[in-house]
Write an enzyme that holds these catalytic residues in place. Structure first.
Site, short mmCIF file in Angstrom:
data_model
loop_
_atom_site.label_atom_id
_atom_site.label_comp_id
_atom_site.label_asym_id
_atom_site.label_seq_id
_atom_site.Cartn_x
_atom_site.Cartn_y
_atom_site.Cartn_z
N THR A 1 -6.69 7.27 39.70
CA THR A 1 -7.68 7.47 40.77
C THR A 1 -7.92 6.16 41.53
OG1 THR A 1 -8.75 9.17 39.46
CG2 THR A 1 -10.06 8.22 41.24
N CYS B 1 -7.11 3.23 36.57
CA CYS B 1 -6.78 4.66 36.52
C CYS B 1 -5.95 5.03 37.75
CB CYS B 1 -8.09 5.44 36.53
SG CYS B 1 -7.86 7.23 36.68
N ILE C 1 -8.91 22.08 33.70
CA ILE C 1 -9.62 21.11 32.85
C ILE C 1 -10.15 20.00 33.74
CG2 ILE C 1 -9.36 19.36 31.03
CD1 ILE C 1 -8.91 22.01 29.80
N TYR C 2 -11.44 19.71 33.60
CA TYR C 2 -12.05 18.62 34.38
C TYR C 2 -12.83 17.72 33.43
CZ TYR C 2 -14.77 16.28 38.05
OH TYR C 2 -15.36 15.35 38.87
N GLU D 1 -13.21 3.19 34.04
CA GLU D 1 -12.78 3.08 32.65
C GLU D 1 -13.22 1.71 32.15
OE1 GLU D 1 -8.52 3.73 32.61
OE2 GLU D 1 -8.71 5.68 33.57
N CYS E 1 -20.84 21.01 35.10
CA CYS E 1 -21.97 20.85 36.04
C CYS E 1 -21.44 20.76 37.47
CB CYS E 1 -22.74 19.57 35.70
SG CYS E 1 -24.00 19.18 36.94
N HIS F 1 -5.14 5.72 43.85
CA HIS F 1 -5.31 6.57 45.05
C HIS F 1 -6.25 5.88 46.05
CE1 HIS F 1 -3.10 10.06 43.76
NE2 HIS F 1 -3.78 10.14 42.63
#
Ligand code: NAD
Ligand code: ZN
Length: 340
Positions: A40, A38, A285-286, A64, A107, A43
């Site tokens: 992420t 990903c 959007i999360y 993933e 959450c 990063h």
């Protein structure tokens, strides 16, 4: 077991030997079959400003994945050893207002695997059974491996009604490419995708985008008038780039709705006049809706959504460096790594 670990607080990722985790009550142990890289993970690999303030070195990264259950902890029902599963990587608290109202994606106590606790780039991972998503036999593992970002795309693309609408997607990363396909799959009219990377724009075109625009070479406004549109009804911001977002605000039709997924740099500017005088809606959007997004993703693949078009590379996990190099160069769609 083997695992990809963020060993040091510097650029890089390391294959290390770490203990196999144990499944506690209401958890299962999964043997990983395939994982996908990903943005992420890139990063974290690059050790950018976000990673430096978020990641504790020693972390097994990755979120993933697809694998098979090899051990079922006490109290788990509905799953058996041998089941092929992916899983929602956001682990929620279960007792806050939003969790109890069925809005787990909101959450405030969310913990992400591969970010806040050990992740999936390993031979084994432990997951709460309530996070599992069983994969039907008809769906190949190389696609199930990246249901997590497919879910980001689906959550975002399905947030607003796009049937018959003109949709702008800024950013043809893997998520923008998949979102373009979903919008066409569910009946959008024009789907225009922008990026500055021609390799990725071609993938978006193959996925069914009406028009792809390299904004380094052509202005988006020109394309809007070419297509005889007054502006876009729905915008999906999937680049995390303030310039792309400015293009979007500029080309939205009055009353347009924007779903924002891309993570903007801190302090990014915004032309509020465009938002106010056009009466735009901006919606963050999360993650994915638990588990409505997962249901819809599964059914779309089973009814012919060509998710495989974004999968450009499959490599052995020992070649992980090649995967991160491709990600850094942007010369890829999804990269899936084999662990077996
Ligand atoms: P990615 O980095 O692979 O894709 C972003 C794309 O934007 C790249 O192809 C890049 O070339 C393009 N881009 C750069 N400048 C541009 C410009 N001026 N105009 C148009 N496009 C431009 O990312 P991805 O994995 O596809 O994810 C998309 C975004 O969503 C990222 O910002 C990511 O961090 C974010 N994200 C958010 C969530 C969430 O839950 N909100 C989850 C996953 C990813
Ligand atoms: Zn909660």
């Amino acid at each position: 077991m083997k695992a990809l670990v963020k060993r040091d607080a510097t650029r890089g990722i390391w294959m290390q030997d770490v203990p196999i985790p144990e499944a506690g009550p209401n958890e299962v142990l999964i043997k990983l079959e395939k994982t996908a890289i990903c943005g992420t993970d890139l990063h974290i690999y690059l050790w950018d400003e976000w990673s430096q303030r978020t990641i504790k070195p020693g972390l097994v990264i990755g979120h993933e994945f697809v694998g098979r259950i090899v051990e079922v902890g006490p109290g788990v029902t509905g799953y058996r050893v041998g089941d092929r599963v992916s899983a929602e990587g956001h682990i929620v608290c279960g007792h806050c207002r939003n969790c109890r109202a069925g809005r787990q994606h909101l959450c405030p106590n969310t913990i992400g695997i591969g970010v806040n606790r050990h992740g999936a780039f390993a031979e084994y991972i432990v997951m709460p059974a309530s996070n599992l998503w069983p994969i039907p036999d008809q769906i190949p593992s190389e696609l199930a491996a990246f249901f997590d970002p497919y879910g980001n795309a689906a959550h975002c693309a399905l947030e607003f009604d796009v049937i018959g609408e003109d949709v702008l997607i800024t950013g043809a990363g893997p998520i923008g490419i998949i979102a373009a396909g979903i919008c066409k799959h569910v009946g959008a009219r024009n789907v225009v995708v922008t990026d500055v990377n021609d390799y990725r724009l071609k993938l978006a075109a193959d996925m069914g985008a009406t028009r792809v625009v390299n904004v380094a070479k052509q202005s988006l406004r020109e394309v809007v008038s070419d297509l005889h549109m007054e502006g876009f009804d729905v915008g999906l911001e999937m680049s995390g780039n303030p310039r792309a977002f400015a293009d979007m605000l500029d080309c939205m039709y009055h009353g347009g709705r924007i779903a924002m997924l891309g993570i903007m740099p801190r302090g990014a500017g915004i032309d509020w006049d465009k938002v106010i005088f056009k009466g735009l809606t901006l919606h963050g959007i999360y993650g994915r809706k638990m588990y409505e997004t997962w249901y819809k993703m599964t059914q779309m693949v089973l009814t012919g959504f060509p998710l495989q078009k974004v999968l450009t590379h499959q490599i052995q996990i020992d070649d992980f460096q090649k995967g991160f190099d491709l990600m850094e160069a942007g010369q890829c769609g999804k990269i899936v790594c084999n662990w077996t």
